[in-house]
Design an enzyme around this catalytic site. Structure first.
Site, PDB file in Angstrom:
ATOM      1  N   ARG A  28       0.804  -1.149  -0.014  1.00 51.25           N
ATOM      2  CA  ARG A  28       0.102   0.026   0.195  1.00 51.25           C
ATOM      3  C   ARG A  28       0.902   1.271  -0.021  1.00 51.25           C
ATOM      4  NH1 ARG A  28      -5.254   0.308   3.040  1.00 51.25           N
ATOM      5  NH2 ARG A  28      -3.874   1.297   5.044  1.00 51.25           N
ATOM      6  N   ALA A  29       1.985   1.216   0.380  1.00 48.50           N
ATOM      7  CA  ALA A  29       3.171   2.354   0.536  1.00 48.50           C
ATOM      8  C   ALA A  29       3.281   2.766  -0.960  1.00 48.50           C
ATOM      9  CB  ALA A  29       4.177   2.128   1.382  1.00 48.50           C
ATOM     10  N   CYS A  52       4.794  32.114  29.919  1.00 48.82           N
ATOM     11  CA  CYS A  52       4.856  30.803  30.238  1.00 48.82           C
ATOM     12  C   CYS A  52       4.934  30.435  31.617  1.00 48.82           C
ATOM     13  CB  CYS A  52       6.094  30.298  29.586  1.00 48.82           C
ATOM     14  SG  CYS A  52       6.674  28.667  29.628  1.00 48.82           S
ATOM     15  N   CYS A  55       8.650  29.101  32.412  1.00 44.36           N
ATOM     16  CA  CYS A  55       9.817  30.004  32.558  1.00 44.36           C
ATOM     17  C   CYS A  55      10.328  30.251  33.914  1.00 44.36           C
ATOM     18  CB  CYS A  55       9.690  31.017  31.345  1.00 44.36           C
ATOM     19  SG  CYS A  55       9.785  30.726  29.803  1.00 44.36           S
ATOM     20  N   HIS A 115      13.175  29.151  26.708  1.00 38.51           N
ATOM     21  CA  HIS A 115      11.800  28.804  26.316  1.00 38.51           C
ATOM     22  C   HIS A 115      12.000  28.472  24.735  1.00 38.51           C
ATOM     23  CE1 HIS A 115       7.342  29.176  26.451  1.00 38.51           C
ATOM     24  NE2 HIS A 115       7.465  29.765  25.181  1.00 38.51           N
ATOM     25  N   ASN A 155       6.004  14.582  26.183  1.00 40.37           N
ATOM     26  CA  ASN A 155       5.078  14.853  25.269  1.00 40.37           C
ATOM     27  C   ASN A 155       5.343  16.189  24.464  1.00 40.37           C
ATOM     28  OD1 ASN A 155       2.882  13.174  24.899  1.00 40.37           O
ATOM     29  ND2 ASN A 155       1.712  14.179  26.309  1.00 40.37           N
ATOM     30  N   GLY A 161      -0.662  16.842  22.033  1.00 43.02           N
ATOM     31  CA  GLY A 161      -1.656  17.275  23.268  1.00 43.02           C
ATOM     32  C   GLY A 161      -0.845  18.205  24.256  1.00 43.02           C
ATOM     33  N   CYS A 162       0.235  18.535  23.863  1.00 40.23           N
ATOM     34  CA  CYS A 162       1.237  19.165  24.736  1.00 40.23           C
ATOM     35  C   CYS A 162       1.027  20.709  24.531  1.00 40.23           C
ATOM     36  CB  CYS A 162       2.761  18.779  24.292  1.00 40.23           C
ATOM     37  SG  CYS A 162       3.664  19.785  25.717  1.00 40.23           S
ATOM     38  N   SER A 163       0.645  21.178  25.749  1.00 37.49           N
ATOM     39  CA  SER A 163      -0.054  22.620  25.650  1.00 37.49           C
ATOM     40  C   SER A 163       0.932  23.691  25.867  1.00 37.49           C
ATOM     41  CB  SER A 163      -0.942  22.777  26.756  1.00 37.49           C
ATOM     42  OG  SER A 163      -0.574  22.551  27.891  1.00 37.49           O
ATOM     43  N   HIS A 166       7.651  25.167  26.059  1.00 37.89           N
ATOM     44  CA  HIS A 166       8.829  24.946  26.783  1.00 37.89           C
ATOM     45  C   HIS A 166       9.378  23.801  27.079  1.00 37.89           C
ATOM     46  CE1 HIS A 166      11.208  27.213  29.933  1.00 37.89           C
ATOM     47  NE2 HIS A 166      11.725  26.278  30.006  1.00 37.89           N
ATOM     48  N   HIS A 168      10.371  20.542  28.088  1.00 31.20           N
ATOM     49  CA  HIS A 168       9.852  19.697  29.445  1.00 31.20           C
ATOM     50  C   HIS A 168       9.521  18.466  29.378  1.00 31.20           C
ATOM     51  CE1 HIS A 168       5.775  20.948  28.422  1.00 31.20           C
ATOM     52  NE2 HIS A 168       5.451  20.279  29.439  1.00 31.20           N
ATOM     53  N   GLN A 170       7.852  14.998  31.961  1.00 31.01           N
ATOM     54  CA  GLN A 170       7.273  14.567  33.263  1.00 31.01           C
ATOM     55  C   GLN A 170       7.728  13.211  34.019  1.00 31.01           C
ATOM     56  OE1 GLN A 170       2.746  15.373  33.285  1.00 31.01           O
ATOM     57  NE2 GLN A 170       2.957  15.926  31.036  1.00 31.01           N
ATOM     58  N   HIS A 298      15.564   1.002  28.209  1.00 28.53           N
ATOM     59  CA  HIS A 298      15.395   1.528  26.972  1.00 28.53           C
ATOM     60  C   HIS A 298      14.406   2.674  26.879  1.00 28.53           C
ATOM     61  CE1 HIS A 298      12.216  -1.257  27.550  1.00 28.53           C
ATOM     62  NE2 HIS A 298      11.514  -0.549  26.791  1.00 28.53           N
ATOM     63  N   HIS A 300      11.506   4.591  24.420  1.00 28.51           N
ATOM     64  CA  HIS A 300      10.695   4.610  23.379  1.00 28.51           C
ATOM     65  C   HIS A 300      10.333   5.785  22.697  1.00 28.51           C
ATOM     66  CE1 HIS A 300       9.512   0.344  23.735  1.00 28.51           C
ATOM     67  NE2 HIS A 300       9.393   0.376  25.051  1.00 28.51           N
ATOM     68  N   LYS A 313      -0.624  10.258  11.293  1.00 29.64           N
ATOM     69  CA  LYS A 313      -1.184   8.683  11.293  1.00 29.64           C
ATOM     70  C   LYS A 313      -2.232   8.615  12.466  1.00 29.64           C
ATOM     71  CE  LYS A 313      -0.148   4.054  12.172  1.00 29.64           C
ATOM     72  NZ  LYS A 313      -0.978   3.430  10.949  1.00 29.64           N
ATOM     73  N   TYR A 318      -9.564  -0.558  12.186  1.00 28.00           N
ATOM     74  CA  TYR A 318      -9.005  -1.743  12.449  1.00 28.00           C
ATOM     75  C   TYR A 318      -8.099  -1.971  13.527  1.00 28.00           C
ATOM     76  CZ  TYR A 318      -6.445  -6.337  11.904  1.00 28.00           C
ATOM     77  OH  TYR A 318      -5.885  -7.547  11.885  1.00 28.00           O
TER      78      TYR A 318
HETATM   79 ZN   LIG Z   1       9.335  -0.770  26.617  1.00 28.70          ZN
HETATM   80 ZN   LIG Z   2       8.853  28.936  28.938  1.00 22.39          ZN
END
Ligand SMILES: [Zn+2]
Ligand SMILES: [Zn+2]
Length: 347
Positions: A28-29, A52, A55, A115, A155, A161-163, A166, A168, A170, A298, A300, A313, A318
């Site tokens: 398909r690629a 921010c 900051c 920043h 993230n 979804g990272c708002s 800056h 960072h 977590q 490791h 990811h 993507k 499916y």
């Molecule tokens: Zn893993």
């Molecule tokens: Zn900042």
């Protein structure tokens, strides 16, 4: 019928870390792509943004004020998903309605006071400070009685979804081992019991022999596209020595970890010449007081982009109901990433 080959024919690939499969549809690629491939212009960010909450010197949403930090800075999340106040307890009605209270600590790590920078634009020595902090946090949080697993993650990008742009990451540390590392733990243990070596030690040796999916290598780490990758440009950083957790990393290894984290993310940024979004995180041994010779640290990287800075993507249909599926093979992705310049496109 011609003979099966993985470059042309639909097939399933097995992920020995999780026991899950991915459907690969390389034929398909080859379809012509008619979608948009426009370049995205990026806004230029200031070195310090008065709006921010990450900051230095600024007020946070919870009312606290950040110090004027000049390297990394860590604080407990003002709106934490977990805390230590939840009393122990649970519910089990007929094995059908189960709940357990969960204790934990959520922290935010600012990678730099700047920043406007991201990991691929920082010096290795600056990224090393981030690795140093991860190591300290793993030791401190992991030593607590209530904490049995320390999940370090990042993230990056609004598409994830990272708002806040800056730089960072977590840390969510908690009393139970979450599902992803728990799945891996089971399979790493079974492999170690059978072979007397870690699964990733053997896997990495084979990948280094094959040289088909390797992206970057230094003295202590390798970045590669795993054979079982589900996201188009998914990758993993694996330590050459079977290090179980950050606590076992020496100074030289921490520097090499910082270097490969930076080198890999430079390739990512160069792919579509944008600040490349992803979710990334470290899997390592639980902090449950047990020995974990089966564990092998490791990291990811799960980037959502498919064909350009704007074409993402989706894991839908499916993939939600059957298995994840990909078109472009992991080998093709690896080759594309490997061909990119080693130097960041912004110079
Ligand atoms: Zn893993
Ligand atoms: Zn900042």
């Amino acid at each position: 019928m011609s003979e099966f080959n993985m470059e042309d024919h639909p097939h399933r690939r097995y992920n020995p870390l999780t026991g899950e499969w991915v459907l690969v549809s390389p034929h398909r690629a080859k379809r012509p792509w008619q979608g948009q491939v426009e370049k995205v212009s990026e806004e230029k960010r200031p070195e310090h943004d008065p709006e921010c909450y990450l900051c230095p010197g600024n007020d946070r949403i919870g009312g606290e004020k950040n110090p004027n930090y000049d390297e990394t800075y860590v604080f407990t999340n003002d709106f934490a998903a977990l805390n230590l106040d939840a009393p122990k307890g649970g519910v089990n009605e007929d094995d059908l309605f189960r709940a357990e209270s969960e204790q934990g600590i959520c922290r935010v790590i600012c990678f730099s006071p700047r920043h406007d920078l991201t990991i691929p634009q920082m010096e290795v020595a600056v990224v090393k400070k981030v690795v140093d902090l991860w190591q300290e946090q793993y030791a401190e949080l992991g030593s607590r009685e209530e904490i049995n697993y320390v999940q370090i993650f990042e993230n990056k990008g609004s598409v994830m979804g990272c708002s806040n742009p800056h730089p960072h990451g977590q840390i969510w540390a908690q009393s139970s081992v979450p599902d992803e590392p728990a799945k891996e733990s089971l399979r790493l243990k079974a492999y170690y019991d059978k072979h007397g070596k870690t699964l990733l030690e053997d896997y990495l040796a084979k990948e280094l022999d094959k040289q088909e999916r390797i992206l970057v290598e230094n003295e202590h780490f390798v970045a590669l596209v795993p054979y079982w990758a589900t996201w188009p440009f998914e990758s993993m950083i694996i330590s050459k020595r079977a290090i179980q957790h950050l606590g076992q990393m020496n100074e030289e290894e921490k520097e090499a970890f910082a270097a490969i984290y930076r080198d890999l993310t430079i390739r990512y940024d160069n792919l579509f010449e944008i600040s490349f979004p992803y979710s990334a995180g470290i899997h390592q041994a639980p902090t449950d007081g047990e020995e974990h010779p089966e564990w092998h640290l490791h990291m990811h990287f799960y980037p959502p982009l498919l064909r350009s800075a704007t074409v993402k993507k989706f894991m839908v249909g499916y993939e939600m109901l059957g298995n994840p599926q990909r078109d472009i093979t992991p080998e093709t992705s690896a080759e594309r990433l490997r061909r990119l310049p080693k130097k960041h496109y912004k110079g």
